[in-house]
Enzyme design. Structure first.
Site, mmCIF file in Angstrom:
data_model
loop_
_atom_site.group_PDB
_atom_site.id
_atom_site.type_symbol
_atom_site.label_atom_id
_atom_site.label_comp_id
_atom_site.label_asym_id
_atom_site.label_seq_id
_atom_site.Cartn_x
_atom_site.Cartn_y
_atom_site.Cartn_z
ATOM 1 N N LYS A 60 75.216 -50.422 -22.474
ATOM 2 C CA LYS A 60 74.227 -50.359 -21.394
ATOM 3 C C LYS A 60 72.964 -51.126 -21.784
ATOM 4 O O LYS A 60 72.385 -51.862 -20.969
ATOM 5 C CB LYS A 60 73.883 -48.907 -21.060
ATOM 6 C CG LYS A 60 72.822 -48.831 -19.964
ATOM 7 C CD LYS A 60 73.172 -47.953 -18.824
ATOM 8 C CE LYS A 60 72.186 -48.133 -17.680
ATOM 9 N NZ LYS A 60 72.158 -47.060 -16.736
ATOM 10 N N GLU B 87 68.926 -55.968 -11.899
ATOM 11 C CA GLU B 87 70.206 -56.073 -11.195
ATOM 12 C C GLU B 87 70.284 -57.265 -10.251
ATOM 13 O O GLU B 87 70.600 -57.135 -9.070
ATOM 14 C CB GLU B 87 70.494 -54.765 -10.434
ATOM 15 C CG GLU B 87 71.955 -54.618 -10.085
ATOM 16 C CD GLU B 87 72.338 -53.230 -9.572
ATOM 17 O OE1 GLU B 87 72.108 -52.249 -10.284
ATOM 18 O OE2 GLU B 87 72.853 -53.165 -8.451
ATOM 19 N N ARG C 61 74.133 -56.601 -14.142
ATOM 20 C CA ARG C 61 73.915 -55.148 -14.108
ATOM 21 C C ARG C 61 74.678 -54.476 -12.971
ATOM 22 O O ARG C 61 75.065 -53.306 -13.079
ATOM 23 C CB ARG C 61 72.412 -54.832 -14.013
ATOM 24 C CG ARG C 61 72.163 -53.341 -14.095
ATOM 25 C CD ARG C 61 70.731 -52.955 -14.369
ATOM 26 N NE ARG C 61 70.632 -51.512 -14.465
ATOM 27 C CZ ARG C 61 69.579 -50.845 -14.844
ATOM 28 N NH1 ARG C 61 68.479 -51.506 -15.184
ATOM 29 N NH2 ARG C 61 69.575 -49.527 -14.892
ATOM 30 N N HIS D 290 81.120 -46.965 -7.848
ATOM 31 C CA HIS D 290 79.969 -46.238 -7.297
ATOM 32 C C HIS D 290 79.824 -46.378 -5.789
ATOM 33 O O HIS D 290 79.310 -45.481 -5.137
ATOM 34 C CB HIS D 290 78.672 -46.683 -7.990
ATOM 35 C CG HIS D 290 78.505 -46.107 -9.371
ATOM 36 N ND1 HIS D 290 79.415 -46.325 -10.381
ATOM 37 C CD2 HIS D 290 77.548 -45.321 -9.922
ATOM 38 C CE1 HIS D 290 79.026 -45.702 -11.486
ATOM 39 N NE2 HIS D 290 77.896 -45.083 -11.233
HETATM 40 P P1 NAD Z 1 72.826 -33.016 -13.420
HETATM 41 O O1 NAD Z 1 71.533 -33.562 -13.799
HETATM 42 O O2 NAD Z 1 72.938 -32.318 -12.114
HETATM 43 O O3 NAD Z 1 73.297 -32.013 -14.563
HETATM 44 C C1 NAD Z 1 74.523 -31.359 -14.424
HETATM 45 C C2 NAD Z 1 74.390 -29.834 -14.556
HETATM 46 O O4 NAD Z 1 74.322 -29.480 -15.939
HETATM 47 C C3 NAD Z 1 73.150 -29.246 -13.908
HETATM 48 O O5 NAD Z 1 73.462 -27.994 -13.370
HETATM 49 C C4 NAD Z 1 72.214 -29.089 -15.102
HETATM 50 O O6 NAD Z 1 71.212 -28.114 -14.907
HETATM 51 C C5 NAD Z 1 73.166 -28.684 -16.180
HETATM 52 N N1 NAD Z 1 72.765 -28.982 -17.530
HETATM 53 C C6 NAD Z 1 72.088 -30.063 -17.968
HETATM 54 N N2 NAD Z 1 72.060 -30.082 -19.299
HETATM 55 C C7 NAD Z 1 72.714 -28.979 -19.720
HETATM 56 C C8 NAD Z 1 73.029 -28.463 -20.991
HETATM 57 N N3 NAD Z 1 72.723 -29.123 -22.109
HETATM 58 N N4 NAD Z 1 73.703 -27.297 -21.066
HETATM 59 C C9 NAD Z 1 74.081 -26.649 -19.928
HETATM 60 N N5 NAD Z 1 73.828 -27.104 -18.695
HETATM 61 C C10 NAD Z 1 73.160 -28.264 -18.590
HETATM 62 O O7 NAD Z 1 73.980 -34.122 -13.429
HETATM 63 P P2 NAD Z 1 74.266 -35.389 -14.363
HETATM 64 O O8 NAD Z 1 75.716 -35.589 -14.301
HETATM 65 O O9 NAD Z 1 73.603 -35.268 -15.672
HETATM 66 O O10 NAD Z 1 73.531 -36.578 -13.579
HETATM 67 C C11 NAD Z 1 73.957 -36.979 -12.307
HETATM 68 C C12 NAD Z 1 72.817 -37.724 -11.646
HETATM 69 O O11 NAD Z 1 72.500 -38.872 -12.397
HETATM 70 C C13 NAD Z 1 73.144 -38.191 -10.246
HETATM 71 O O12 NAD Z 1 72.080 -37.883 -9.392
HETATM 72 C C14 NAD Z 1 73.291 -39.689 -10.391
HETATM 73 O O13 NAD Z 1 72.940 -40.382 -9.233
HETATM 74 C C15 NAD Z 1 72.346 -39.974 -11.518
HETATM 75 N N6 NAD Z 1 72.648 -41.194 -12.277
HETATM 76 C C16 NAD Z 1 71.631 -42.074 -12.483
HETATM 77 C C17 NAD Z 1 71.843 -43.211 -13.235
HETATM 78 C C18 NAD Z 1 70.707 -44.124 -13.545
HETATM 79 O O14 NAD Z 1 70.950 -45.214 -14.074
HETATM 80 N N7 NAD Z 1 69.486 -43.740 -13.296
HETATM 81 C C19 NAD Z 1 73.129 -43.476 -13.757
HETATM 82 C C20 NAD Z 1 74.147 -42.580 -13.507
HETATM 83 C C21 NAD Z 1 73.895 -41.431 -12.763
HETATM 84 N N1 GLY Z 2 74.020 -46.713 -13.627
HETATM 85 C C1 GLY Z 2 73.906 -48.052 -13.139
HETATM 86 C C2 GLY Z 2 72.761 -48.775 -13.718
HETATM 87 O O1 GLY Z 2 72.001 -48.258 -14.508
HETATM 88 O O2 GLY Z 2 72.569 -49.912 -13.396
#
Ligand code: NAD
Ligand code: GLY
Length: 361
Positions: free
Chosen positions: A227, A237, A241, A248
């Site tokens: 990444k 992007e 990227r 997605h």
């Molecule tokens: P999330 O942030 O909802 O976390 C998942 C669950 O796990 C939540 O209920 C959270 O409270 C819980 N949790 C977190 N850490 C924990 C731990 N250590 N122990 C127990 N529970 C824990 O989901 P996610 O999968 O981490 O992230 C998904 C989000 O990320 C989406 O909104 C997606 O669009 C975004 N995303 C952004 C990018 C980016 O480049 N910015 C890339 C990929 C995904």
């Molecule tokens: N998760 C896609 C990006 O960071 O570009």
């Protein structure tokens, strides 16, 4: 042992420290703070697990901590929740040199980062990811956003953190379903640009599911390294990227169409990746055996390989909001082979419709 990677972005470069216990290592975080105060944005699930540890680390350097504890879940990735952060920042008279630290998964990281980008036109920001998905993907690269009812991550900003503390110990408390969801983004790197990593994953997926720390450290490091390279080459992007979005466009349609939080992001990306693979097969780019090989790894990772039956017309409508749409034309990330993704507008609507119908029953 800890490992450090660098995201090379000139004066906005920053380190990613990966290891067990990095969030309690005061020497890693304190030099990055401009003031003796910090705001920790987290949620009701993560706060009881890790807020005290992070607070103690900061207090070792005399830093006072304002916690902002948000409701938990993708459905709260909204303007209303974002405003709770601004209420807290303004209520505490935070200044533009106060650091905002996002402690949690991708939802907290994306919202915390967006709040930091906006507050007084930008305050310093640190990512402390606590899910596999956020350790390997969302905490790195500076994409921040909230959702809109019509589309995922539609309102946001590019805003890089000053530091990422990727603490593998936090994965000890992560539910299995969330660990599996994170694997979708790990497999993505193998598929789009790192075929040797895909082969490694085929042999080591069981170790990752069993939370073997050596295997997790390797997978997180290799994912972040991929990444970091992509982000350094194309921060905003305009080219490469976009390949990080394999699966997605379909995945976001699943998340929005089902209602935020019903399918986890990683689950939707897994099913979306198989639709993209199906389409690549129908274009004559992937063999049936290669599609089966990809499917097998996702199944071994405990991830869905079929999307929900929303109907092809509904998928296409939801996909029309995708950020890669250009001049009204849908562009998709597709696969030429394992380890080689391309951005393409070659698939016509009928072919896309057929791939969706084949994979979403
Ligand atoms: P999330 O942030 O909802 O976390 C998942 C669950 O796990 C939540 O209920 C959270 O409270 C819980 N949790 C977190 N850490 C924990 C731990 N250590 N122990 C127990 N529970 C824990 O989901 P996610 O999968 O981490 O992230 C998904 C989000 O990320 C989406 O909104 C997606 O669009 C975004 N995303 C952004 C990018 C980016 O480049 N910015 C890339 C990929 C995904
Ligand atoms: N998760 C896609 C990006 O960071 O570009």
């Amino acid at each position: 042992m800890n490992q450090t990677l660098n995201v090379a972005l000139g004066e906005r470069s920053y380190p990613i420290h990966i290891g067990c216990g990095v969030l309690t290592d005061a020497e890693l975080v304190l030099p990055h703070l401009k003031q003796k105060n910090a705001v920790v944005v987290t949620n009701m699930t993560v706060a009881p697990l890790y807020l005290d540890a992070l607070r103690s680390t900061l207090e070792k350097g005399g830093v006072s901590v304002l916690p902002v504890i948000l409701p938990d879940g993708e459905r709260y990735k909204t303007w209303e929740t974002l405003n709770l952060i601004f209420d807290a920042l303004l209520g505490a008279h935070c200044e533009r040199n106060t650091t905002l630290i996002a402690l949690g998964g991708g939802v907290i990281g994306d919202m915390g980062g967006f709040a930091a980008a906006c507050y007084q036109r930008g305050m310093p920001f640190i990512q402390v990811p606590t899910t596999l998905l956020s350790l390997v993907d969302s905490s790195v690269g500076g994409k921040t956003a909230i959702n809109h009812p019509l589309g995922k991550n539609m309102i946001g900003a590019f805003y890089q953190p000053k530091l990422v503390l990727a603490d593998l110990s936090t994965l000890d408390t992560l539910p299995d379903r969330e660990l599996q969801a994170g694997l979708a983004e790990v497999i993505k790197y193998g598929l789009i640009r790192d075929p040797d990593f895909f082969i490694w994953l085929e042999s080591n997926i069981d170790k990752l599911l069993a939370r073997d720390k050596t295997a997790l450290a390797y997978a997180v490091h290799r994912s972040c390294s991929n990444k970091a390279e992509v982000v350094a080459a194309d921060e905003r992007e305009s080219g490469e990227r976009a390949l990080l979005n394999l699966g997605h466009t379909f995945g976001h349609a699943i998340e929005t169409g089902m209602g935020y939080g019903v399918w986890l992001h990683g689950e939707a990306v897994a099913a979306g990746t198989l639709i993209a693979a199906e389409l690549s097969f129908r274009l004559g780019w992937l063999s049936a055996e290669t599609v089966q090989r990809i499917e097998k790894l996702f199944i071994q990772a405990g991830l869905p390989v079929q999307g929900p039956a929303l109907g092809a017309a509904r998928y296409l409508e939801l996909m029309s909001h995708d950020k890669k749409v250009q001049d009204g034309k849908l562009r998709l990330v597709l696969l030429k082979e394992i380890g080689k993704a391309v951005m393409s507008d070659e698939a016509g609507k009928e072919l896309i419709r057929a791939a969706i119908e084949a994979r979403c029953t």
